[in-house]
Scaffold this active site. Structure first.
Site, PDB file in Angstrom:
ATOM      1  N   ASP A 179     -17.200   7.470  -1.661  1.00 44.02           N
ATOM      2  CA  ASP A 179     -15.963   7.485  -0.587  1.00 44.02           C
ATOM      3  C   ASP A 179     -15.626   8.889  -0.102  1.00 44.02           C
ATOM      4  O   ASP A 179     -16.145   9.664  -0.507  1.00 44.02           O
ATOM      5  CB  ASP A 179     -14.935   6.889  -1.897  1.00 44.02           C
ATOM      6  CG  ASP A 179     -13.406   6.745  -1.004  1.00 44.02           C
ATOM      7  OD1 ASP A 179     -13.624   6.506   0.426  1.00 44.02           O
ATOM      8  OD2 ASP A 179     -12.498   6.694  -1.610  1.00 44.02           O
ATOM      9  N   GLN A 189     -10.102  -3.637  -3.304  1.00 44.43           N
ATOM     10  CA  GLN A 189     -11.439  -3.294  -2.973  1.00 44.43           C
ATOM     11  C   GLN A 189     -12.603  -3.579  -3.809  1.00 44.43           C
ATOM     12  O   GLN A 189     -13.639  -4.077  -3.616  1.00 44.43           O
ATOM     13  CB  GLN A 189     -11.345  -1.594  -2.741  1.00 44.43           C
ATOM     14  CG  GLN A 189     -12.744  -1.189  -2.238  1.00 44.43           C
ATOM     15  CD  GLN A 189     -13.056  -1.432  -0.850  1.00 44.43           C
ATOM     16  OE1 GLN A 189     -12.335  -1.281  -0.048  1.00 44.43           O
ATOM     17  NE2 GLN A 189     -14.215  -1.947  -0.733  1.00 44.43           N
ATOM     18  N   HIS A 221      -7.343   1.036  -6.489  1.00 51.10           N
ATOM     19  CA  HIS A 221      -7.648   0.304  -5.306  1.00 51.10           C
ATOM     20  C   HIS A 221      -8.098  -1.129  -5.623  1.00 51.10           C
ATOM     21  O   HIS A 221      -9.407  -1.324  -5.364  1.00 51.10           O
ATOM     22  CB  HIS A 221      -8.287   0.821  -4.082  1.00 51.10           C
ATOM     23  CG  HIS A 221      -8.472   0.307  -2.764  1.00 51.10           C
ATOM     24  ND1 HIS A 221      -7.726  -0.812  -2.421  1.00 51.10           N
ATOM     25  CD2 HIS A 221      -9.131   0.600  -1.705  1.00 51.10           C
ATOM     26  CE1 HIS A 221      -7.908  -1.063  -1.299  1.00 51.10           C
ATOM     27  NE2 HIS A 221      -8.909  -0.100  -0.773  1.00 51.10           N
ATOM     28  N   ARG A 243       0.939  -1.211  -0.017  1.00 49.94           N
ATOM     29  CA  ARG A 243       0.142   0.303   0.000  1.00 49.94           C
ATOM     30  C   ARG A 243       0.935   1.120  -0.065  1.00 49.94           C
ATOM     31  O   ARG A 243       1.689   1.431   0.878  1.00 49.94           O
ATOM     32  CB  ARG A 243      -0.840   0.164   1.187  1.00 49.94           C
ATOM     33  CG  ARG A 243      -1.467   1.286   1.279  1.00 49.94           C
ATOM     34  CD  ARG A 243      -2.812   1.187   2.414  1.00 49.94           C
ATOM     35  NE  ARG A 243      -4.008   0.593   1.894  1.00 49.94           N
ATOM     36  CZ  ARG A 243      -5.138   0.557   2.445  1.00 49.94           C
ATOM     37  NH1 ARG A 243      -5.245   1.567   3.453  1.00 49.94           N
ATOM     38  NH2 ARG A 243      -6.372   0.059   1.763  1.00 49.94           N
ATOM     39  N   CYS A 295     -16.608   1.947   0.560  1.00 45.78           N
ATOM     40  CA  CYS A 295     -15.446   1.070   1.032  1.00 45.78           C
ATOM     41  C   CYS A 295     -14.901   1.274   2.382  1.00 45.78           C
ATOM     42  O   CYS A 295     -14.180   0.365   3.057  1.00 45.78           O
ATOM     43  CB  CYS A 295     -13.929   1.303  -0.003  1.00 45.78           C
ATOM     44  SG  CYS A 295     -13.614   3.011   0.148  1.00 45.78           S
ATOM     45  N   ARG A 335     -13.907  -8.313   1.916  1.00 41.99           N
ATOM     46  CA  ARG A 335     -12.460  -8.057   1.498  1.00 41.99           C
ATOM     47  C   ARG A 335     -11.503  -9.298   1.822  1.00 41.99           C
ATOM     48  O   ARG A 335     -10.803  -9.768   1.269  1.00 41.99           O
ATOM     49  CB  ARG A 335     -11.792  -7.046   2.538  1.00 41.99           C
ATOM     50  CG  ARG A 335     -12.370  -5.612   2.205  1.00 41.99           C
ATOM     51  CD  ARG A 335     -12.293  -5.189   0.617  1.00 41.99           C
ATOM     52  NE  ARG A 335     -10.564  -4.904   0.478  1.00 41.99           N
ATOM     53  CZ  ARG A 335      -9.904  -4.222   0.835  1.00 41.99           C
ATOM     54  NH1 ARG A 335     -10.209  -3.062   1.507  1.00 41.99           N
ATOM     55  NH2 ARG A 335      -8.828  -4.091   0.595  1.00 41.99           N
TER      56      ARG A 335
HETATM   57  N1   CP Z   1     -11.333   0.052   2.339  1.00 42.01           N
HETATM   58  C1   CP Z   1     -10.121   0.088   2.866  1.00 42.01           C
HETATM   59  O1   CP Z   1      -9.268   0.018   2.032  1.00 42.01           O
HETATM   60  O2   CP Z   1      -9.944   0.163   4.138  1.00 42.01           O
HETATM   61  P1   CP Z   1      -8.393   0.355   4.903  1.00 42.01           P
HETATM   62  O3   CP Z   1      -7.803   1.813   4.469  1.00 42.01           O
HETATM   63  O4   CP Z   1      -8.857   0.261   6.420  1.00 42.01           O
HETATM   64  O5   CP Z   1      -7.601  -0.735   4.734  1.00 42.01           O
HETATM   65  N1  NVA Z   2     -10.045   6.964  -1.316  1.00 37.07           N
HETATM   66  C1  NVA Z   2      -9.686   6.512   0.081  1.00 37.07           C
HETATM   67  C2  NVA Z   2      -9.890   4.861   0.085  1.00 37.07           C
HETATM   68  C3  NVA Z   2      -9.505   4.410   1.478  1.00 37.07           C
HETATM   69  C4  NVA Z   2      -9.536   2.894   1.643  1.00 37.07           C
HETATM   70  C5  NVA Z   2      -7.991   6.852   0.065  1.00 37.07           C
HETATM   71  O1  NVA Z   2      -7.323   6.442  -0.740  1.00 37.07           O
HETATM   72  O2  NVA Z   2      -7.725   7.083   1.418  1.00 37.07           O
END
Ligand code: CP
Ligand code: NVA
Length: 299
Positions: A217, A132, A129, A102, A257, A285
């Site tokens: 989101d 997701q 992502h 990540r 998400c 997930r």
């Molecule tokens: N939706 C999602 O990716 O959540 P986190 O940021 O908690 O991993």
């Molecule tokens: N768009 C958000 C998603 C978090 C799971 C981010 O990137 O922070």
């Protein structure tokens, strides 16, 4: 077997995406009695941003399949002290079977994949992502069945999750209506690539009409904390509330998400209401990623 990476949904075929959804549903039913298909496999999770769901679901998923995972938190590895990602990729590849990353810019995870000799999974970057989406597609399939040919509505920021929904639309042949405030549209290259499957505008009501699933989101993604006040002003009128859900199909479901910010991108009543499937989405997930790990590691 050649090394398969999962940096975006475009790394899988439509059939592979659907087979992950089916296997995820199966693994969910099996629960802890699922066969230990990944015994003796190890996974490194290199995270440069916060996470609750992604971190726990990958970790627990690997355990449920009989494997082992280790978490390198933001600040823990030598990357933060300047060790190049290309060196980290080759070192980790000598020890683990799969790397989950990540990060911020997409080129950081693509560099990891370029130099790794084991599969690399994008667990979120500024552009995509994709993990997701595997869970979201599973959730839609569980609640509403066939995905192909449906209409979905994205209300809010043209961000990483929106980009992955756009890729899902072109991969699985469904329609995605997108409403963002002016200036917060998805990236132009993706709009062009997905143009046969998306409709873009600045009106949430138009986007919601005819949709069987409404998605939103956060208005300020990780890394955009300083823009929060400015974004809250720009996104006024984009809250998914009961009035907006009424514009969608009567049996429409609501997805997010998470983490969610009540009173901003979604109202408390929609998030906690009968159309919301966000807790199933979060649980999925776990199952979708187990199915992904099996596909990448076992073929
Ligand atoms: N939706 C999602 O990716 O959540 P986190 O940021 O908690 O991993
Ligand atoms: N768009 C958000 C998603 C978090 C799971 C981010 O990137 O922070």
């Amino acid at each position: 077997m050649t090394t398969r990476h999962f940096l975006s949904l475009m790394d899988l075929s439509a059939d592979e995406i659907l087979s992950i959804v089916q296997r995820a549903i199966e693994l969910k039913q099996l629960g802890k009695s699922a066969p230990k298909t990944l015994e003796d496999h190890t996974m490194a999770m290199v995270f440069e941003k916060s996470s609750t769901r992604t971190r726990t679901s990958f970790d627990i998923g690997m355990t449920q399949l009989g494997g082992h995972s280790m978490f390198l938190a933001p600040g823990d590895s030598q990357i933060q002290r300047g060790e190049p990602i290309k060196d980290t990729a080759r070192v980790l590849s000598r020890m683990v079977d799969v790397i989950v990353m990540r990060t911020t810019a997409h080129d950081r995870v693509s560099t990891m994949a370029e130099y790794a000799s084991v599969p690399v999974i994008n667990a979120l970057c500024d552009r995509y992502h994709p993990c997701q989406l595997l869970a979201d597609l599973q959730t839609f399939a569980e609640h509403r069945g066939e995905i192909r040919g449906q209409t979905f509505a994205w209300i809010g920021d043209g961000n990483n999750v929106c980009h992955s929904w756009m890729n899902a639309a072109r991969q699985l042949d469904f329609k995605l209506n997108i409403a963002t405030p002016a200036g917060f549209e998805p990236n132009a290259d993706l709009i062009e690539a997905c143009r046969d499957h998306i409709q873009i505008g600045n009106d949430p009501v138009t986007a919601a009409q005819g949709a069987r699933c409404v998605i939103t989101d956060t208005w300020a993604s990780m890394g955009q904390e300083e823009e929060k006040a400015e974004r809250e002003a720009a996104f006024s009128g984009f809250c998914v509330d009961d009035a907006l859900m009424k514009q969608a199909e009567e049996d429409a479901i609501f997805m997010h998400c998470l983490p969610a910010y009540r009173g901003f991108e979604v109202s408390e009543s929609v998030l906690e209401g009968p159309q919301s499937v966000v807790w199933d989405e979060a649980e999925n997930r776990l199952h979708a990623q187990k199915a992904l790990l099996e596909l990448l590691l076992l073929g």
